[in-house]
Design an enzyme around this catalytic site. Structure first.
Site, PDB file in Angstrom:
ATOM      1  N   CYS A 252       0.856  -1.199   0.000  1.00 21.01           N
ATOM      2  CA  CYS A 252       0.000   0.000   0.000  1.00 21.01           C
ATOM      3  C   CYS A 252       0.891   1.248   0.000  1.00 21.01           C
ATOM      4  O   CYS A 252       0.769   2.120   0.849  1.00 21.01           O
ATOM      5  CB  CYS A 252      -0.941   0.020   1.194  1.00 21.01           C
ATOM      6  N   ALA A 254       1.511   3.903  -2.123  1.00 22.34           N
ATOM      7  CA  ALA A 254       1.186   5.263  -2.593  1.00 22.34           C
ATOM      8  C   ALA A 254       0.770   6.169  -1.425  1.00 22.34           C
ATOM      9  O   ALA A 254       0.176   5.684  -0.462  1.00 22.34           O
ATOM     10  CB  ALA A 254       0.064   5.180  -3.628  1.00 22.34           C
ATOM     11  N   GLY A 256       3.879   7.405  -1.644  1.00 25.19           N
ATOM     12  CA  GLY A 256       5.315   7.141  -1.714  1.00 25.19           C
ATOM     13  C   GLY A 256       6.191   7.908  -0.751  1.00 25.19           C
ATOM     14  O   GLY A 256       7.419   7.828  -0.842  1.00 25.19           O
ATOM     15  N   GLY A 257       5.591   8.638   0.183  1.00 23.76           N
ATOM     16  CA  GLY A 257       6.394   9.369   1.166  1.00 23.76           C
ATOM     17  C   GLY A 257       7.235   8.437   2.024  1.00 23.76           C
ATOM     18  O   GLY A 257       8.441   8.646   2.206  1.00 23.76           O
ATOM     19  N   CYS A 373      -3.249   5.505  10.001  1.00 25.74           N
ATOM     20  CA  CYS A 373      -3.411   6.919  10.374  1.00 25.74           C
ATOM     21  C   CYS A 373      -4.778   7.065  11.042  1.00 25.74           C
ATOM     22  O   CYS A 373      -5.560   7.944  10.717  1.00 25.74           O
ATOM     23  CB  CYS A 373      -3.251   7.836   9.170  1.00 25.74           C
TER      24      CYS A 373
END
Length: 419
Positions: A252, A254, A256-257, A373
């Site tokens: 998962c 994306a 991409g941080g 999150c």
């Protein structure tokens, strides 16, 4: 762009979110439909759209106090909410806000709402102090959260819920992650000072700006010297603790941080996996800007192992699983109105199958970082406990609840070792 268009487009976002749409998606579509918007105009639209969601509880409460009966025309209600936000939370000239709203209201229906809109907004200007004071006596208006969400926090975070709701009513800070291969926070602060950008260091590689700026103004941004990333999200890379030469999976991945951060921290062989091809392109763009390389970028559902897994086990897995995003209300204020009481239980069930599939790809003595999150315990502590009960070879090394505060949004991390 006139204020009238900004106001009308923002009102459209209020209507769309009320119908269940995601604010980011709605704004992206509006901006695509209006390519002539300048950066300043786009910023004004974004501020109003986000503000209407951040203060949605108080705005609807105050509007309700001025009505004899509920409004049945959604476009009119959204326009009034938008104008109330501008009058209560921005420096826009009140007479201009009222006049533009009245003109827009005249185009809704057959023009019958013009005088009503004028009367409501002028009444608000006369009674603003009294209406704002009234918000203190209604929980939804006071905390700008649905009633069920407030009760949930009081139940699960009795000592912290006040600070959590206060944090969620603030604008998110702009936080940067300095590329540890190229510099550190203290050195980067000097570069920012040269550009007249005020900032403070949060740790050795994290910097928080006093005010948000365009990334074009950030020294070295295009060369991968820094990335924009929430301080709480930056902790994932450190907890996973990638080592040189390891095979690592970012499931998962994306946008991409965290992928980029892992590759900054170690020379590892990283597979970035995401179910959405469009979002996977953002991972690729991110890595190109940072000038780092993944071993492979795979577009597949992580649960379908035969679609993407080559049978070679991973030393470490970042399982940044889909969740309700209930921790990131500062950045996504619409989520508080989009979520329903049973949503955390539903997403927790989806997470279970994903975590069980990923566990099969982890080597013995390898580690998996469960990351969300969210602040809902069904997706966090309860999810961890259920996982440990299902897998006799799993041991939790460390778990961390990051509550929303001035520096960060809300996150949860659990590092699990395969014995």
């Amino acid at each position: 762009m006139s204020m009238a268009l900004a106001q009308k487009l923002a009102a459209d976002t209020v209507t769309a979110v009320a119908s269940g749409q995601n604010l980011q998606d709605v704004l992206a579509q509006i901006k695509a439909d209006h390519p002539d918007l300048s950066a300043q105009e786009s910023g004004a639209l974004q501020d109003i759209a986000y503000g209407c969601q951040r203060y949605g509880g108080s705005l609807h409460y105050m509007l309700g106090k001025m009505l004899n009966k509920p409004i049945t025309e959604p476009k009119l209600e959204s326009l009034l909410i938008t104008a109330l936000y501008q009058l209560n939370h921005t420096t826009n000239a009140p007479h201009a806000v009222v006049n533009e709203a009245v003109d827009t209201a005249a185009k809704i229906g057959k023009g019958q709402y013009r005088s009503f809109t004028n009367a409501i907004l002028r009444r608000f200007l006369r009674e603003r102090d009294k209406l704002n004071a009234g918000c203190k006596h209604n929980d939804v208006a006071k905390y700008n959260l649905p009633e069920w969400w407030i009760r949930y926090l009081q139940n699960h975070y009795p000592k912290h819920w006040h600070n959590m709701v206060a944090a969620w009513q603030q604008h998110p800070p702009m936080t940067l992650r300095v590329n540890c291969r190229k510099s550190d926070a203290q050195t980067y602060l000097k570069l920012l000072a040269q550009e007249g950008i005020a900032a403070t260091a949060l740790d050795n590689y994290a910097v928080m700006l006093a005010e948000a700026v365009s990334v074009n103004r950030l020294p070295g941004f295009s060369d991968g010297l820094v990335s924009v990333q929430d301080f709480g999200a930056q902790q994932a890379g450190y907890l996973l603790n990638p080592q040189n030469g390891e095979r690592i999976l970012d499931a998962c991945a994306a946008p991409g941080g965290k992928t980029g951060h892992i590759l900054e921290l170690a020379d590892c062989n990283l597979t970035a996996l995401d179910i959405d091809a469009g979002r996977l392109k953002r991972v690729s763009d991110n890595l190109n800007r940072l000038n780092v390389q993944a071993e492979s970028l795979q577009c597949a559902d992580a649960r379908d192992l035969h679609k993407w897994y080559d049978g070679r086990p991973f030393d470490a897995i970042l399982a940044d699983v889909p969740c309700t995003a209930s921790g990131v209300l500062k950045r996504n204020p619409d989520i508080r109105w989009l979520r329903r009481p049973g949503d955390a239980v539903k997403t927790a069930r989806q997470q279970e199958t994903l975590l069980d599939a990923l566990w099969q790809t982890l080597t013995k003595n390898g580690r998996m970082l469960l990351a969300t999150c969210s602040v809902f315990v069904e997706e966090n502590e309860q999810q961890l406990n259920k996982f440990l009960n299902r897998h006799a070879d799993a041991r939790c090394i460390e778990s961390r609840v990051l509550l929303p505060n001035k520096q960060q949004d809300g996150f949860y991390y659990a590092l699990i070792e395969k014995q």
